[in-house]
Scaffold this motif. Structure first.
Motif, PDB file in Angstrom:
ATOM      1  N   GLN A 118     -14.678  42.279  34.317  1.00  0.00           N
ATOM      2  CA  GLN A 118     -14.285  40.889  34.201  1.00  0.00           C
ATOM      3  C   GLN A 118     -13.166  40.771  33.171  1.00  0.00           C
ATOM      4  OE1 GLN A 118     -17.650  38.485  33.357  1.00  0.00           O
ATOM      5  NE2 GLN A 118     -16.646  36.611  33.960  1.00  0.00           N
ATOM      6  N   VAL A 119     -12.184  39.968  33.477  1.00  0.00           N
ATOM      7  CA  VAL A 119     -11.087  39.716  32.549  1.00  0.00           C
ATOM      8  C   VAL A 119     -11.489  38.567  31.640  1.00  0.00           C
ATOM      9  CG1 VAL A 119      -8.700  38.941  32.346  1.00  0.00           C
ATOM     10  CG2 VAL A 119      -9.353  40.523  34.175  1.00  0.00           C
ATOM     11  N   VAL A 120     -11.256  38.742  30.346  1.00  0.00           N
ATOM     12  CA  VAL A 120     -11.558  37.698  29.367  1.00  0.00           C
ATOM     13  C   VAL A 120     -10.279  37.417  28.589  1.00  0.00           C
ATOM     14  CG1 VAL A 120     -12.935  37.099  27.341  1.00  0.00           C
ATOM     15  CG2 VAL A 120     -13.940  38.496  29.169  1.00  0.00           C
ATOM     16  N   ALA A 121      -9.855  36.167  28.614  1.00  0.00           N
ATOM     17  CA  ALA A 121      -8.633  35.792  27.896  1.00  0.00           C
ATOM     18  C   ALA A 121      -8.962  35.511  26.427  1.00  0.00           C
ATOM     19  CB  ALA A 121      -8.014  34.550  28.529  1.00  0.00           C
ATOM     20  N   VAL A 122      -8.136  36.034  25.543  1.00  0.00           N
ATOM     21  CA  VAL A 122      -8.299  35.817  24.111  1.00  0.00           C
ATOM     22  C   VAL A 122      -6.953  35.378  23.555  1.00  0.00           C
ATOM     23  CG1 VAL A 122      -8.862  36.917  21.910  1.00  0.00           C
ATOM     24  CG2 VAL A 122     -10.058  37.618  23.972  1.00  0.00           C
ATOM     25  N   ARG A 123      -6.956  34.315  22.793  1.00  0.00           N
ATOM     26  CA  ARG A 123      -5.707  33.832  22.192  1.00  0.00           C
ATOM     27  C   ARG A 123      -5.596  34.397  20.777  1.00  0.00           C
ATOM     28  NH1 ARG A 123      -3.580  29.733  25.331  1.00  0.00           N
ATOM     29  NH2 ARG A 123      -5.055  28.844  26.792  1.00  0.00           N
ATOM     30  N   LEU A 124      -4.459  35.013  20.508  1.00  0.00           N
ATOM     31  CA  LEU A 124      -4.212  35.598  19.197  1.00  0.00           C
ATOM     32  C   LEU A 124      -2.938  35.009  18.606  1.00  0.00           C
ATOM     33  CD1 LEU A 124      -4.885  39.363  20.057  1.00  0.00           C
ATOM     34  CD2 LEU A 124      -6.475  37.727  19.051  1.00  0.00           C
ATOM     35  N   THR A 125      -2.922  34.878  17.294  1.00  0.00           N
ATOM     36  CA  THR A 125      -1.691  34.449  16.627  1.00  0.00           C
ATOM     37  C   THR A 125      -0.714  35.620  16.648  1.00  0.00           C
ATOM     38  OG1 THR A 125      -2.383  35.239  14.459  1.00  0.00           O
ATOM     39  CG2 THR A 125      -3.021  32.972  15.054  1.00  0.00           C
ATOM     40  N   ALA A 126       0.516  35.355  16.296  1.00  0.00           N
ATOM     41  CA  ALA A 126       1.523  36.416  16.245  1.00  0.00           C
ATOM     42  C   ALA A 126       1.116  37.487  15.235  1.00  0.00           C
ATOM     43  CB  ALA A 126       2.887  35.832  15.897  1.00  0.00           C
ATOM     44  N   ASP A 127       0.559  37.060  14.105  1.00  0.00           N
ATOM     45  CA  ASP A 127       0.123  38.018  13.078  1.00  0.00           C
ATOM     46  C   ASP A 127      -1.036  38.880  13.585  1.00  0.00           C
ATOM     47  OD1 ASP A 127       2.044  37.129  11.305  1.00  0.00           O
ATOM     48  OD2 ASP A 127       0.659  35.809  10.209  1.00  0.00           O
ATOM     49  N   LEU A 151      -1.747  39.600  16.688  1.00  0.00           N
ATOM     50  CA  LEU A 151      -1.223  40.487  17.721  1.00  0.00           C
ATOM     51  C   LEU A 151      -0.457  41.652  17.105  1.00  0.00           C
ATOM     52  CD1 LEU A 151      -1.071  40.947  20.733  1.00  0.00           C
ATOM     53  CD2 LEU A 151       0.947  39.492  20.799  1.00  0.00           C
ATOM     54  N   GLN A 152       0.304  41.378  16.078  1.00  0.00           N
ATOM     55  CA  GLN A 152       1.045  42.429  15.382  1.00  0.00           C
ATOM     56  C   GLN A 152       0.075  43.419  14.738  1.00  0.00           C
ATOM     57  OE1 GLN A 152       3.672  40.958  12.327  1.00  0.00           O
ATOM     58  NE2 GLN A 152       4.831  42.875  12.234  1.00  0.00           N
ATOM     59  N   ALA A 153      -0.992  42.922  14.114  1.00  0.00           N
ATOM     60  CA  ALA A 153      -1.994  43.801  13.501  1.00  0.00           C
ATOM     61  C   ALA A 153      -2.701  44.628  14.568  1.00  0.00           C
ATOM     62  CB  ALA A 153      -2.999  42.972  12.705  1.00  0.00           C
ATOM     63  N   ASP A 165      -1.500  45.545  17.543  1.00  0.00           N
ATOM     64  CA  ASP A 165      -0.555  46.557  18.034  1.00  0.00           C
ATOM     65  C   ASP A 165      -0.388  47.690  17.027  1.00  0.00           C
ATOM     66  OD1 ASP A 165      -0.181  45.260  20.426  1.00  0.00           O
ATOM     67  OD2 ASP A 165       1.661  44.242  19.798  1.00  0.00           O
ATOM     68  N   ALA A 166      -0.351  47.367  15.749  1.00  0.00           N
ATOM     69  CA  ALA A 166      -0.204  48.399  14.716  1.00  0.00           C
ATOM     70  C   ALA A 166      -1.429  49.305  14.697  1.00  0.00           C
ATOM     71  CB  ALA A 166       0.014  47.754  13.347  1.00  0.00           C
ATOM     72  N   ALA A 167      -2.620  48.713  14.775  1.00  0.00           N
ATOM     73  CA  ALA A 167      -3.853  49.508  14.779  1.00  0.00           C
ATOM     74  C   ALA A 167      -3.924  50.371  16.037  1.00  0.00           C
ATOM     75  CB  ALA A 167      -5.072  48.593  14.697  1.00  0.00           C
ATOM     76  N   ALA A 168      -3.551  49.802  17.167  1.00  0.00           N
ATOM     77  CA  ALA A 168      -3.569  50.563  18.424  1.00  0.00           C
ATOM     78  C   ALA A 168      -2.609  51.748  18.336  1.00  0.00           C
ATOM     79  CB  ALA A 168      -3.210  49.653  19.592  1.00  0.00           C
ATOM     80  N   ALA A 169      -1.435  51.522  17.791  1.00  0.00           N
ATOM     81  CA  ALA A 169      -0.448  52.601  17.653  1.00  0.00           C
ATOM     82  C   ALA A 169      -0.953  53.704  16.725  1.00  0.00           C
ATOM     83  CB  ALA A 169       0.881  52.035  17.146  1.00  0.00           C
ATOM     84  N   ARG A 170      -1.576  53.309  15.608  1.00  0.00           N
ATOM     85  CA  ARG A 170      -2.117  54.306  14.666  1.00  0.00           C
ATOM     86  C   ARG A 170      -3.145  55.212  15.329  1.00  0.00           C
ATOM     87  NH1 ARG A 170      -2.345  50.019  11.165  1.00  0.00           N
ATOM     88  NH2 ARG A 170      -4.597  49.793  11.415  1.00  0.00           N
ATOM     89  N   HIS A 171      -3.922  54.633  16.232  1.00  0.00           N
ATOM     90  CA  HIS A 171      -4.991  55.395  16.882  1.00  0.00           C
ATOM     91  C   HIS A 171      -4.598  55.878  18.276  1.00  0.00           C
ATOM     92  CE1 HIS A 171      -7.840  54.473  13.695  1.00  0.00           C
ATOM     93  NE2 HIS A 171      -7.348  53.249  13.693  1.00  0.00           N
ATOM     94  N   GLN A 172      -3.335  55.698  18.630  1.00  0.00           N
ATOM     95  CA  GLN A 172      -2.800  56.103  19.940  1.00  0.00           C
ATOM     96  C   GLN A 172      -3.633  55.511  21.077  1.00  0.00           C
ATOM     97  OE1 GLN A 172      -2.661  60.396  19.480  1.00  0.00           O
ATOM     98  NE2 GLN A 172      -0.544  60.262  18.772  1.00  0.00           N
ATOM     99  N   LEU A 173      -3.840  54.196  21.000  1.00  0.00           N
ATOM    100  CA  LEU A 173      -4.588  53.463  22.012  1.00  0.00           C
ATOM    101  C   LEU A 173      -3.723  52.362  22.596  1.00  0.00           C
ATOM    102  CD1 LEU A 173      -7.911  52.872  20.006  1.00  0.00           C
ATOM    103  CD2 LEU A 173      -7.532  54.587  21.794  1.00  0.00           C
ATOM    104  N   SER A 174      -4.100  51.913  23.779  1.00  0.00           N
ATOM    105  CA  SER A 174      -3.463  50.716  24.330  1.00  0.00           C
ATOM    106  C   SER A 174      -4.095  49.502  23.652  1.00  0.00           C
ATOM    107  CB  SER A 174      -3.697  50.638  25.842  1.00  0.00           C
ATOM    108  OG  SER A 174      -5.070  50.400  26.109  1.00  0.00           O
ATOM    109  N   ARG A 175      -3.509  48.340  23.836  1.00  0.00           N
ATOM    110  CA  ARG A 175      -4.110  47.120  23.293  1.00  0.00           C
ATOM    111  C   ARG A 175      -5.541  46.960  23.796  1.00  0.00           C
ATOM    112  NH1 ARG A 175       0.250  42.296  24.176  1.00  0.00           N
ATOM    113  NH2 ARG A 175       1.632  42.816  22.432  1.00  0.00           N
ATOM    114  N   SER A 176      -5.719  47.123  25.099  1.00  0.00           N
ATOM    115  CA  SER A 176      -7.049  46.937  25.684  1.00  0.00           C
ATOM    116  C   SER A 176      -8.053  47.923  25.112  1.00  0.00           C
ATOM    117  CB  SER A 176      -6.987  47.085  27.210  1.00  0.00           C
ATOM    118  OG  SER A 176      -6.246  46.029  27.777  1.00  0.00           O
ATOM    119  N   GLU A 177      -7.640  49.169  24.972  1.00  0.00           N
ATOM    120  CA  GLU A 177      -8.540  50.178  24.408  1.00  0.00           C
ATOM    121  C   GLU A 177      -8.908  49.832  22.963  1.00  0.00           C
ATOM    122  OE1 GLU A 177      -7.126  54.200  26.795  1.00  0.00           O
ATOM    123  OE2 GLU A 177      -5.916  53.457  25.126  1.00  0.00           O
ATOM    124  N   ALA A 178      -7.944  49.348  22.187  1.00  0.00           N
ATOM    125  CA  ALA A 178      -8.201  48.985  20.796  1.00  0.00           C
ATOM    126  C   ALA A 178      -9.168  47.800  20.722  1.00  0.00           C
ATOM    127  CB  ALA A 178      -6.891  48.649  20.077  1.00  0.00           C
TER     128      ALA A 178
END
Length: 76
Positions: A38-47, A49-51, A53-66
């Motif tokens: 099931q798809v679940v929509a989540v609203r995130l602020t720009a900050d 979302l940036q955090a 993406d940074a965490a996902a990149a550090r752990h070599q994950l996609s946004r969804s995986e993170a």
């Protein structure tokens, strides 16, 4: 879209489809389990979302995986 393309699709539909082939996995994103997801929509602020993406990149994950990893950690 041309009349020729529409007629081609109509001819294909009238000839019938192989149901087993249509049900075969391989189309779209790969499944993650035996049950539908099931798809679940989540609203995130720009900050946020940036955090994320940074965490996902550090752990070599996609946004969804993170997000799934964070939810698993939180629910544990």
């Amino acid at each position: 879209m041309s009349e020729e393309q529409i007629q081609k699709w109509a001819d294909e539909a009238e000839a019938g489809y192989d149901v087993a082939e249509l049900k075969r996995r391989g189309r779209g994103r790969p499944g993650r389990g035996a049950e539908p997801m099931q798809v679940v929509a989540v609203r995130l602020t720009a900050d946020e979302l940036q955090a994320l993406d940074a965490a996902a990149a550090r752990h070599q994950l996609s946004r969804s995986e993170a997000i799934r990893a964070a939810l698993s950690h939180y629910a544990a």
